[in-house]
Scaffold this motif. Sequence first.
Motif, PDB file in Angstrom:
ATOM      1  N   LEU A   1       0.830  -1.211   0.000  1.00 50.78           N
ATOM      2  CA  LEU A   1       0.000   0.000   0.000  1.00 50.78           C
ATOM      3  C   LEU A   1       0.862   1.257   0.000  1.00 50.78           C
ATOM      4  CD1 LEU A   1      -2.790  -1.013   2.552  1.00 50.78           C
ATOM      5  CD2 LEU A   1      -3.046  -0.682   0.090  1.00 50.78           C
ATOM      6  N   ALA A   2       1.978   1.228   0.721  1.00 47.98           N
ATOM      7  CA  ALA A   2       2.872   2.386   0.750  1.00 47.98           C
ATOM      8  C   ALA A   2       3.445   2.674  -0.633  1.00 47.98           C
ATOM      9  CB  ALA A   2       4.001   2.147   1.749  1.00 47.98           C
ATOM     10  N   THR A   3       3.686   1.618  -1.405  1.00 47.42           N
ATOM     11  CA  THR A   3       4.168   1.809  -2.773  1.00 47.42           C
ATOM     12  C   THR A   3       3.078   2.401  -3.654  1.00 47.42           C
ATOM     13  OG1 THR A   3       5.663  -0.074  -2.522  1.00 47.42           O
ATOM     14  CG2 THR A   3       5.174   0.632  -4.763  1.00 47.42           C
ATOM     15  N   VAL A   4       1.866   1.868  -3.522  1.00 51.81           N
ATOM     16  CA  VAL A   4       0.759   2.324  -4.365  1.00 51.81           C
ATOM     17  C   VAL A   4       0.355   3.760  -4.027  1.00 51.81           C
ATOM     18  CG1 VAL A   4      -1.664   1.884  -4.951  1.00 51.81           C
ATOM     19  CG2 VAL A   4      -0.063  -0.015  -4.774  1.00 51.81           C
ATOM     20  N   HIS A   5       0.489   4.156  -2.746  1.00 56.75           N
ATOM     21  CA  HIS A   5       0.008   5.481  -2.366  1.00 56.75           C
ATOM     22  C   HIS A   5       0.847   6.600  -2.980  1.00 56.75           C
ATOM     23  CE1 HIS A   5       3.150   6.721   0.460  1.00 56.75           C
ATOM     24  NE2 HIS A   5       2.455   7.788   0.724  1.00 56.75           N
ATOM     25  N   GLN A   6       2.006   6.264  -3.548  1.00 55.56           N
ATOM     26  CA  GLN A   6       2.801   7.282  -4.231  1.00 55.56           C
ATOM     27  C   GLN A   6       2.123   7.762  -5.514  1.00 55.56           C
ATOM     28  OE1 GLN A   6       6.794   5.887  -4.861  1.00 55.56           O
ATOM     29  NE2 GLN A   6       6.967   5.084  -2.785  1.00 55.56           N
TER      30      GLN A   6
ATOM     31  N   PRO B   1      -1.202   8.574  -6.252  1.00 56.94           N
ATOM     32  CA  PRO B   1      -1.984   9.819  -6.140  1.00 56.94           C
ATOM     33  C   PRO B   1      -1.144  11.032  -5.766  1.00 56.94           C
ATOM     34  CG  PRO B   1      -2.540   8.271  -4.371  1.00 56.94           C
ATOM     35  CD  PRO B   1      -1.705   7.534  -5.346  1.00 56.94           C
ATOM     36  N   ILE B   2      -0.028  10.809  -5.030  1.00 50.50           N
ATOM     37  CA  ILE B   2       0.837  11.938  -4.698  1.00 50.50           C
ATOM     38  C   ILE B   2       1.448  12.520  -5.971  1.00 50.50           C
ATOM     39  CG2 ILE B   2       3.000  12.587  -3.550  1.00 50.50           C
ATOM     40  CD1 ILE B   2       2.297  10.564  -1.366  1.00 50.50           C
ATOM     41  N   VAL B   3       1.918  11.632  -6.850  1.00 52.95           N
ATOM     42  CA  VAL B   3       2.496  12.105  -8.118  1.00 52.95           C
ATOM     43  C   VAL B   3       1.428  12.768  -8.980  1.00 52.95           C
ATOM     44  CG1 VAL B   3       3.560  11.343 -10.270  1.00 52.95           C
ATOM     45  CG2 VAL B   3       4.379  10.444  -8.097  1.00 52.95           C
ATOM     46  N   LEU B   4       0.226  12.180  -9.033  1.00 54.60           N
ATOM     47  CA  LEU B   4      -0.856  12.774  -9.815  1.00 54.60           C
ATOM     48  C   LEU B   4      -1.218  14.164  -9.285  1.00 54.60           C
ATOM     49  CD1 LEU B   4      -3.198   9.697 -10.400  1.00 54.60           C
ATOM     50  CD2 LEU B   4      -1.700  10.825 -12.053  1.00 54.60           C
TER      51      LEU B   4
ATOM     52  N   VAL C   1      -1.117  17.664 -11.383  1.00 54.75           N
ATOM     53  CA  VAL C   1      -2.292  18.533 -11.528  1.00 54.75           C
ATOM     54  C   VAL C   1      -2.065  19.897 -10.878  1.00 54.75           C
ATOM     55  CG1 VAL C   1      -4.722  18.803 -10.893  1.00 54.75           C
ATOM     56  CG2 VAL C   1      -3.894  16.598 -11.715  1.00 54.75           C
ATOM     57  N   LEU C   2      -1.528  19.911  -9.653  1.00 50.04           N
ATOM     58  CA  LEU C   2      -1.442  21.156  -8.896  1.00 50.04           C
ATOM     59  C   LEU C   2      -0.171  21.950  -9.177  1.00 50.04           C
ATOM     60  CD1 LEU C   2      -2.770  19.822  -5.464  1.00 50.04           C
ATOM     61  CD2 LEU C   2      -4.034  21.054  -7.239  1.00 50.04           C
ATOM     62  N   GLN C   3       0.949  21.247  -9.417  1.00 49.63           N
ATOM     63  CA  GLN C   3       2.219  21.942  -9.602  1.00 49.63           C
ATOM     64  C   GLN C   3       2.780  21.784 -11.009  1.00 49.63           C
ATOM     65  OE1 GLN C   3       4.760  20.482  -6.461  1.00 49.63           O
ATOM     66  NE2 GLN C   3       3.820  21.821  -4.943  1.00 49.63           N
ATOM     67  N   HIS C   4       2.016  21.114 -11.862  1.00 50.95           N
ATOM     68  CA  HIS C   4       2.417  20.924 -13.263  1.00 50.95           C
ATOM     69  C   HIS C   4       3.771  20.228 -13.384  1.00 50.95           C
ATOM     70  CE1 HIS C   4      -0.987  23.510 -14.067  1.00 50.95           C
ATOM     71  NE2 HIS C   4      -0.448  24.465 -13.314  1.00 50.95           N
ATOM     72  N   ASN C   5       4.020  19.249 -12.500  1.00 51.93           N
ATOM     73  CA  ASN C   5       5.251  18.466 -12.596  1.00 51.93           C
ATOM     74  C   ASN C   5       5.220  17.595 -13.842  1.00 51.93           C
ATOM     75  OD1 ASN C   5       6.037  19.517 -10.151  1.00 51.93           O
ATOM     76  ND2 ASN C   5       5.392  17.763  -8.956  1.00 51.93           N
ATOM     77  N   GLN C   6       6.390  17.337 -14.385  1.00 50.03           N
ATOM     78  CA  GLN C   6       6.506  16.470 -15.550  1.00 50.03           C
ATOM     79  C   GLN C   6       6.873  15.058 -15.097  1.00 50.03           C
ATOM     80  OE1 GLN C   6       5.911  17.518 -18.775  1.00 50.03           O
ATOM     81  NE2 GLN C   6       5.277  19.451 -17.849  1.00 50.03           N
ATOM     82  N   VAL C   7       6.191  14.058 -15.642  1.00 44.48           N
ATOM     83  CA  VAL C   7       6.473  12.657 -15.327  1.00 44.48           C
ATOM     84  C   VAL C   7       6.968  11.979 -16.593  1.00 44.48           C
ATOM     85  CG1 VAL C   7       5.533  10.467 -14.516  1.00 44.48           C
ATOM     86  CG2 VAL C   7       4.724  12.614 -13.528  1.00 44.48           C
ATOM     87  N   ALA C   8       8.163  11.408 -16.527  1.00 41.12           N
ATOM     88  CA  ALA C   8       8.722  10.718 -17.693  1.00 41.12           C
ATOM     89  C   ALA C   8       7.892   9.477 -18.011  1.00 41.12           C
ATOM     90  CB  ALA C   8      10.175  10.325 -17.421  1.00 41.12           C
ATOM     91  N   ARG C   9       7.946   9.061 -19.264  1.00 43.08           N
ATOM     92  CA  ARG C   9       7.168   7.899 -19.688  1.00 43.08           C
ATOM     93  C   ARG C   9       7.592   6.635 -18.938  1.00 43.08           C
ATOM     94  NH1 ARG C   9       6.475   6.950 -25.997  1.00 43.08           N
ATOM     95  NH2 ARG C   9       5.411   8.931 -25.656  1.00 43.08           N
ATOM     96  N   THR C  10       8.899   6.467 -18.742  1.00 37.40           N
ATOM     97  CA  THR C  10       9.354   5.269 -18.021  1.00 37.40           C
ATOM     98  C   THR C  10       8.866   5.277 -16.580  1.00 37.40           C
ATOM     99  OG1 THR C  10      11.447   6.425 -17.602  1.00 37.40           O
ATOM    100  CG2 THR C  10      11.409   4.852 -19.429  1.00 37.40           C
ATOM    101  N   ALA C  11       8.792   6.465 -15.957  1.00 37.37           N
ATOM    102  CA  ALA C  11       8.267   6.556 -14.588  1.00 37.37           C
ATOM    103  C   ALA C  11       6.793   6.178 -14.560  1.00 37.37           C
ATOM    104  CB  ALA C  11       8.477   7.956 -14.039  1.00 37.37           C
ATOM    105  N   ALA C  12       6.046   6.605 -15.578  1.00 35.67           N
ATOM    106  CA  ALA C  12       4.626   6.235 -15.654  1.00 35.67           C
ATOM    107  C   ALA C  12       4.475   4.718 -15.802  1.00 35.67           C
ATOM    108  CB  ALA C  12       3.961   6.957 -16.821  1.00 35.67           C
ATOM    109  N   TYR C  13       5.339   4.117 -16.622  1.00 37.50           N
ATOM    110  CA  TYR C  13       5.319   2.655 -16.738  1.00 37.50           C
ATOM    111  C   TYR C  13       5.643   2.002 -15.396  1.00 37.50           C
ATOM    112  CZ  TYR C  13       5.336   3.275 -21.844  1.00 37.50           C
ATOM    113  OH  TYR C  13       5.032   3.614 -23.126  1.00 37.50           O
TER     114      TYR C  13
END
Length: 200
Positions: A149-154, A156-159, A163-175
Motif C-alpha cells: 500500500l505504501a508503494t501504491v500510495h505514491q 496519487p501523490i504524483v498525480l 495537476v497542482l504543480q504541473h510536474n513532468q512525469v517521464a514515460r518510463t516513470a509512468a510505466y
Amino acid sequence: ARLWGLEHLGVLRLISAAFLIGGGLLQGIGTGDSFESHSTSVGIGMQVVSMILSAQRWALAQVVLQRSAPESALGQTNKLSLLARTLPITGLVCLPLSLVFEPMAYEAGKVMQQELWLNIGTVAAALTAMLYAELQLVKRLSAVAFNVLATVHQIPIVLAGVVLQHNQVARTAAYGFACCLIGALFYAVARQCDRLRVDH
C-alpha cells in the motif's frame, strides 16, 4: 516476512514482487539522473540497507501486534504506548546525524525562530497520527500488505503534483507506476486466495 514465518512465498507473491521491483527500477530510471558517480552508488547502497532494515522493523511490528499473547505485557500495550517507546529512539539516532551532516541548521538565529517551533509541533503531531495509522494497518493486515500500500500510495501523490504543480512525469516513470499497480493487484489476489484456502 517469509523469514519471520509471517507469509509464505507463492507464485502470485513472486509475480507481485517482480512487478513492484521492476516498477521501482523504472521510476528511478524515469528521473533521468545519472548512475555513474561514486556518490550515487553509495546512495543506492544506503537505500538498499535502509529497505532491508525497514522490512525487519515492519515484520517485527507485525509479530508484536498480531502474535503477542493477550495476557503478555506486549499484548496489553496500546499502540500509542508503543510509539512513545520507539519514537524517542528514532530521535536519538537522527539528532547526532543531523548535527554531523547539517550543522548550519542549528545556528542560534535559525533555532530561535517561533515559526520553526510551530512547524515542529505540527509535523510531530501529524507524524504521530500517521505512525499510529500505520501500526493499525499492520495489525489488521500484514507488514507486506502495508508496504505494498505504501508503494501504491505514491501514485496519487504524483498525480497531485502533476495537476497542482504541473510536474513532468517521464514515460518510463509512468510505466513504473503501472507496474507497481499491477504488482499490488497480484498481491491482493494472493491474499484473497489465502483467505479462501483458510475458509475451506
